[in-house]
Design an enzyme around this catalytic site. Structure first.
Site, short mmCIF file in Angstrom:
data_model
loop_
_atom_site.label_atom_id
_atom_site.label_comp_id
_atom_site.label_asym_id
_atom_site.label_seq_id
_atom_site.Cartn_x
_atom_site.Cartn_y
_atom_site.Cartn_z
CE LYS A 21 69.31 36.35 80.85
NZ LYS A 21 70.44 36.13 79.94
N GLY A 93 76.06 37.54 77.30
CA GLY A 93 76.58 36.60 76.30
C GLY A 93 75.64 36.49 75.12
CD GLN A 170 74.48 32.73 74.66
OE1 GLN A 170 75.71 32.69 74.59
NE2 GLN A 170 73.84 33.19 75.72
CG ASP A 317 70.31 29.66 81.59
OD1 ASP A 317 71.52 29.35 81.51
OD2 ASP A 317 69.73 30.36 80.74
CE LYS A 344 75.46 28.29 80.12
NZ LYS A 344 74.95 28.64 78.80
NE ARG A 390 69.75 32.40 84.26
CZ ARG A 390 68.62 33.11 84.18
NH1 ARG A 390 67.80 33.20 85.21
NH2 ARG A 390 68.28 33.73 83.06
#
Ligand code: S3P
Length: 430
Positions: A21, A93, A170, A317, A344, A390
């Site tokens: 991803k 995000g 990020q 994650d 998250k 998730r």
């Protein structure tokens, strides 16, 4: 949508998982800013990455996507045009934060919006450095925290040196991408190494970038040149199958063609510490990213572990599914220094504890993580995903090793990162 998962017998299988991803987002973004046509293969056609495609299409980039193949006709660093409407980042995000860095360098105003989950995630972490660089960012702030929707008016950016207050790939990527639009050197210093896909792909496409310790410096105004991009399988998706094999008696799984970038493989380190056999085969480098086939096999003697410090960003994650594995280790597994889990797609400390408790697990929430008291058998129940992909997939793994069937409500959210997850699960594991 409700999904019923029954306990499984032992299984042995070899499979592949959809594309990474994080790399898929970056492939579309950087191909849009490159000069020339990029063919992307192995792209993840999940909802998050499709949001990235539609944002760039809305800014005048021609992108054709069919399954995992994407063609992007890049227009160079200055080829984007003002979108006619707000850019909708959906649940993503990564799209929001990386795109904000790019928008800060554009000579137009644009608004970013998304779904309810996205609009409750903190955006001041990107607004702070981007404003320092010269972007104007306006949106609703509650208690000093900015949330989407917000409007960015880009313009003339100045390079900065920015020490990240939290370890976030990020935010790092956002600042580096804005740095492309300055006429100097922009440096980001991270407290601990985080996933470095932006740095690797920028370098692959010809940007001038270097790393010294935890400081990454990018030079602005260097053009990017289109090159074919092959995206490996996502280790975060492979994690569900590897962890299923870890807790289902006499089982083993091989996931082929998975990205094993060392900034992403904390899960493998943790599984080994718990006593599992985890091996890599066919190790190679593809488009600057390490790739391998990963095999994980069951052990009846799982050990509890403590996870904290520098390993946390490398498995952030995967912590929900690792919590599931820890339920099967006799003793207390401690996860600390993972307060980022709270911001998250859901508050993952709370949602993991709440939902696994319904299955009979013993675990408790802490300020910066959780303690899992392993060794209590799991049983069937009705659980829910909290619309967090998730969480849904981690609960499916727990269900495979539970003593009776589990129903997962709101299971359709797996499409965010792993379309076809439940079909693949039922095909390989019964
Ligand atoms: C991502 C970085 C991580 C991760 C997310 C994807 C990325 O977020 O949790 O799923 O692609 O850069 P943070 O940077 O907020 O830690």
């Amino acid at each position: 949508m409700d999904q019923l998962i029954k306990p499984t017998k032992s299984f042995h299988c070899t499979l592949t998982v959809p594309g990474d991803k994080s790399i898929s987002h970056r492939a579309v973004m950087l191909a849009s800013l490159a000069e020339g046509t990029t063919e992307v293969t192995g792209f993840l056609p999940g909802e998050d990455c499709l949001s990235t495609i539609s944002c760039f299409q809305a800014m005048g980039i021609q992108i054709q996507q069919s399954g995992d193949h994407v063609t992007v006709i890049g227009k160079g660093l200055h080829g984007l045009t003002a979108p006619a409407a707000a850019l909708n980042c959906g649940n993503s995000g990564t799209t929001t934060r990386l795109l904000s860095g790019i928008l800060s360098g554009q000579p137009f105003s644009s608004t970013i919006c998304g779904d309810d989950s996205l609009q409750s995630r903190p955006m001041n972490r990107i607004a702070l450095p981007l404003r320092q660089m010269g972007a104007q960012i306006e949106g609703q702030e509650k208690n000093g925290v900015l949330y989407a929707p917000f409007t960015i008016t880009g313009g003339h950016l100045s390079p900065i040196t920015y020490a990240l207050p939290v370890a976030s790939a990020q935010v790092k990527s956002c600042v580096l991408l804005a740095g492309l639009y300055t006429s100097g050197e922009t440096t980001v210093i991270e407290p601990e190494p985080t996933r470095d896909h932006t740095e690797r792909l920028l370098t692959y496409l010809g940007a001038s970038l270097h790393r010294e310790g935890n400081a990454i410096t990018v030079s602005g105004k260097t053009p990017l040149t289109a090159k074919p991009i092959s995206v490996p399988g996502d280790i975060s998706s492979a994690a569900y199958f590897l962890c299923a094999a870890a807790i289902c008696q006499d089982s083993s799984v091989t996931v082929q063609n998975v990205g094993v970038n060392p900034t992403r493989t904390g899960l493998l380190t943790a599984l080994k510490q718990m006593g599992l056999s985890v091996t890599l085969a066919h190790e190679r480098t593809v488009c600057g990213e390490p790739v391998a086939d990963i095999t994980c096999s069951y052990t009846p003697n799982l050990r509890p572990i403590t996870l904290q410090g520098a390993i946390i960003p490398t498995l952030i994650d995967e912590l929900p599914v690792l919590a599931v594995v820890a339920c099967f280790a006799k003793g207390d597994t401690i996860i600390a220094g993972a307060q980022e889990l709270k911001v998250k797609e859901s508050n993952r400390i709370r949602t993991v504890v709440e939902e696994l408790t319904k299955l009979g697990a013993h675990l408790e929430e802490t300020e910066d993580g959780m303690i899992i008291h392993g060794g209590y058998p799991l049983h069937g129940a009705l659980v829910k995903s909290h619309m967090d992909h998730r969480i849904a997939m981690s609960l499916a793994v727990a269900a495979l090793a539970a003593q009776s069937p589990v129903t997962i409500a709101q299971s359709q959210c797996v499409d965010i990162s792993f379309p076809g997850f439940f079909q693949q699960l039922s095909q390989f594991i019964r």
